[in-house]
Design an enzyme around this catalytic site. Structure first.
Site, PDB file in Angstrom:
ATOM      1  N   GLU A 295      86.287  83.794 -43.013  1.00 39.17           N
ATOM      2  CA  GLU A 295      85.919  85.164 -42.692  1.00 39.17           C
ATOM      3  C   GLU A 295      84.431  85.408 -42.912  1.00 39.17           C
ATOM      4  O   GLU A 295      83.785  86.132 -42.142  1.00 39.17           O
ATOM      5  CB  GLU A 295      86.734  86.135 -43.544  1.00 39.17           C
ATOM      6  CG  GLU A 295      88.232  86.105 -43.284  1.00 39.17           C
ATOM      7  CD  GLU A 295      88.948  85.018 -44.072  1.00 39.17           C
ATOM      8  OE1 GLU A 295      90.183  84.948 -43.982  1.00 39.17           O
ATOM      9  OE2 GLU A 295      88.274  84.232 -44.788  1.00 39.17           O
TER      10      GLU A 295
ATOM     11  N   PRO B 106      88.872  67.690 -46.377  1.00 34.55           N
ATOM     12  CA  PRO B 106      89.885  68.633 -46.862  1.00 34.55           C
ATOM     13  C   PRO B 106      89.385  70.071 -46.840  1.00 34.55           C
ATOM     14  O   PRO B 106      88.186  70.349 -47.027  1.00 34.55           O
ATOM     15  CB  PRO B 106      90.138  68.165 -48.302  1.00 34.55           C
ATOM     16  CG  PRO B 106      89.672  66.738 -48.324  1.00 34.55           C
ATOM     17  CD  PRO B 106      88.509  66.695 -47.385  1.00 34.55           C
ATOM     18  N   ARG B 107      90.310  70.979 -46.613  1.00 35.61           N
ATOM     19  CA  ARG B 107      89.979  72.403 -46.560  1.00 35.61           C
ATOM     20  C   ARG B 107      89.489  72.920 -47.908  1.00 35.61           C
ATOM     21  O   ARG B 107      88.568  73.713 -47.981  1.00 35.61           O
ATOM     22  CB  ARG B 107      91.228  73.180 -46.118  1.00 35.61           C
ATOM     23  CG  ARG B 107      91.128  74.694 -46.209  1.00 35.61           C
ATOM     24  CD  ARG B 107      90.242  75.256 -45.156  1.00 35.61           C
ATOM     25  NE  ARG B 107      90.283  76.715 -45.137  1.00 35.61           N
ATOM     26  CZ  ARG B 107      89.463  77.466 -44.406  1.00 35.61           C
ATOM     27  NH1 ARG B 107      88.570  76.890 -43.624  1.00 35.61           N
ATOM     28  NH2 ARG B 107      89.549  78.765 -44.424  1.00 35.61           N
TER      29      ARG B 107
ATOM     30  N   MET C 268      80.488  70.965 -49.002  1.00 39.34           N
ATOM     31  CA  MET C 268      80.746  72.314 -48.504  1.00 39.34           C
ATOM     32  C   MET C 268      79.647  72.717 -47.522  1.00 39.34           C
ATOM     33  O   MET C 268      78.493  72.343 -47.672  1.00 39.34           O
ATOM     34  CB  MET C 268      80.792  73.322 -49.666  1.00 39.34           C
ATOM     35  CG  MET C 268      81.931  73.085 -50.642  1.00 39.34           C
ATOM     36  SD  MET C 268      83.564  73.326 -49.897  1.00 39.34           S
ATOM     37  CE  MET C 268      83.483  75.087 -49.546  1.00 39.34           C
TER      38      MET C 268
ATOM     39  N   GLU D 287      84.849  76.633 -34.091  1.00 36.83           N
ATOM     40  CA  GLU D 287      83.624  75.963 -34.511  1.00 36.83           C
ATOM     41  C   GLU D 287      83.499  74.596 -33.859  1.00 36.83           C
ATOM     42  O   GLU D 287      82.409  74.178 -33.472  1.00 36.83           O
ATOM     43  CB  GLU D 287      83.568  75.842 -36.032  1.00 36.83           C
ATOM     44  CG  GLU D 287      82.243  75.294 -36.540  1.00 36.83           C
ATOM     45  CD  GLU D 287      82.139  75.279 -38.051  1.00 36.83           C
ATOM     46  OE1 GLU D 287      81.028  75.041 -38.560  1.00 36.83           O
ATOM     47  OE2 GLU D 287      83.166  75.497 -38.723  1.00 36.83           O
TER      48      GLU D 287
END
Length: 425
Positions: free
Chosen positions: A61, A267-268, A308, A337
């Site tokens: 978000e 990984p998320r 990140m 994206e």
């Protein structure tokens, strides 16, 4: 009112479990124990400036909101921006925005949805308008805003059929909250209709803000440097993977059948980086970690993207991506994206969080649907052997991305209409 009072009572009674959950998550991500007072509505003094408040719960978000933040601060030069989150990763992902507008942006956690905490939050900051991203329907927060005559908008709103059914079971609690919103800007007509059925009264379709996010040039350049270092090896990316999905792909990887394949796992959630590294090592595969500072060598079979804010770089590196959260029933992560980076994608059977975007991407040839990990590996092998098919998917991805832009301008126009009476007042 009775439903909300009961909800509040249950929330207060559940607070010991909430704190235990924070402590549990802090074992892997210590940032969860920072700024604890903010989670109950206690904040430090703020310099005087009229505020626009935007709530972006986490990373996705926050990134989607970037073009809107730029537009708001340009359209309202006398205002500051109050940016709220619920997760440390969401808070960290906004650092680029804060650096860009250091004198005009304030960042805090949104408090838990308790009546007193929500009241303290709104009374401390006194924003002139509130913008909730996507599906943030908090009954006490919305009620507190209504009592203070604060316009509250749900923007970039989405609601899956599954979530609608869940909310419908709590209609006496959710319907008054949704009906109190000043406006709803939905991503698609299906989202708008589901929200209307929950009680939304002022809805419009503005599109998805994520299409207006432009990949950072430095990230695309970083991905190009990685690509040059990797050389001609085919690169398959598992992007924003969720628990259980990495194991499925590692088991199916042999079905790709391409010598020299480099599998990139991103990984998320950062707290799972070590777990995924252990999965790779347990299968005897040669592993390299992004955090080590080393690039994959010719012997590397799996590169773990334990960083990140670099997803655009991973997409720029990859020949093909499998979107995480779609192999298992998590609902899928954002494929937009990837399209903005001209990266072809595969989608598993579970993309209900982004159903319209997924269907549109498949229809135009930017994405392909697979039933399971085994089929994903087989289709990946097919595509990675066919330069013509990949080039066609790349072109379709670019067209798909560019053809869906414009949500920022439409959302800003709606915000301006809501704010105009207050400005005149």
């Amino acid at each position: 009112m009775i439903a909300r009072l009961l909800y509040s009572l249950l929330f207060y009674l559940a607070m010991p479990m909430v704190w235990l959950r924070l402590l549990w998550r802090a074992r892997q991500q210590p940032e969860y124990l920072q700024h604890l007072g903010e989670r109950h509505g206690f904040y430090t003094p703020l310099r005087a400036r009229p505020l626009i408040w935007l709530h972006a719960v986490s990373v996705g978000e926050t990134r989607a909101a970037e073009p809107l933040v730029d537009a708001l601060l340009h359209a309202y030069p006398e205002h500051g921006l109050l940016l709220t989150h619920m997760t440390p990763t969401g808070r960290a992902s906004a650092q680029a925005l804060l650096a860009k507008f250091p004198e005009r942006c304030t960042q805090v956690y949104l408090p838990y949805d308790l009546p007193d905490a929500c009241g303290r939050f709104l009374d401390h900051f006194r924003p002139q308008v509130g913008l909730l991203m996507e599906t943030e329907l908090w009954p006490n927060l919305i009620h507190a805003a209504k009592r203070r005559q604060l316009p509250l908008l749900l923007i970039n709103a989405r609601l899956s059929a599954r979530s609608q059914r869940g909310y419908a079971r709590l209609a006496s609690l959710i319907r008054p909250a949704v009906a109190s919103l000043s406006a709803v800007a939905a991503q698609t007509e299906c989202d708008a209709e589901r929200l209307r059925q929950l009680g939304a009264q002022r809805t419009s379709v503005s599109g998805n803000l994520k299409f207006d996010v432009t990949p950072a040039v430095d990230q695309l350049q970083l991905g190009a440097r990685w690509r040059q270092a990797v050389g001609p090896r085919p690169v398959w990316l598992l992007a924003s993977s969720r628990a259980g999905e990495e194991a499925l792909i590692l088991e199916a990887i042999s079905a790709v059948g391409i010598a020299g394949l480099l599998l990139v796992l991103v990984p998320r959630h950062p707290q799972r980086f070590a777990e995924v590294a252990g999965l790779v090592a347990g299968r005897g595969l040669a592993l390299c970690r992004r955090s080590s500072g080393s690039l994959p060598s010719g012997e590397t079979q799996v590169w773990l993207g334990d960083s990140m804010g670099e997803m655009a770089a991973y997409y720029a590196l990859a020949d093909l991506a499998l979107i995480g959260g779609t192999l298992l029933p998590f609902g899928g992560q954002n494929l937009i994206e990837a399209a903005a980076c001209a990266c072809p994608v595969l989608l598993g059977p579970h993309s209900f969080n982004f159903s319209q975007a997924s269907d549109d991407a498949i229809a135009c040839g930017a994405a392909r649907r697979v039933a399971n990990a085994g089929e994903a590996a087989a289709v990946a092998g097919e595509l990675l052997r066919s330069r013509a098919q990949l080039l066609a998917m790349r072109a379709a991805a670019t067209s798909f991305s560019q053809g869906h832009r414009g949500a920022t301008a439409r959302t800003l126009a709606l915000i301006e209409r809501v704010m105009e009476p207050r400005k005149a007042h």
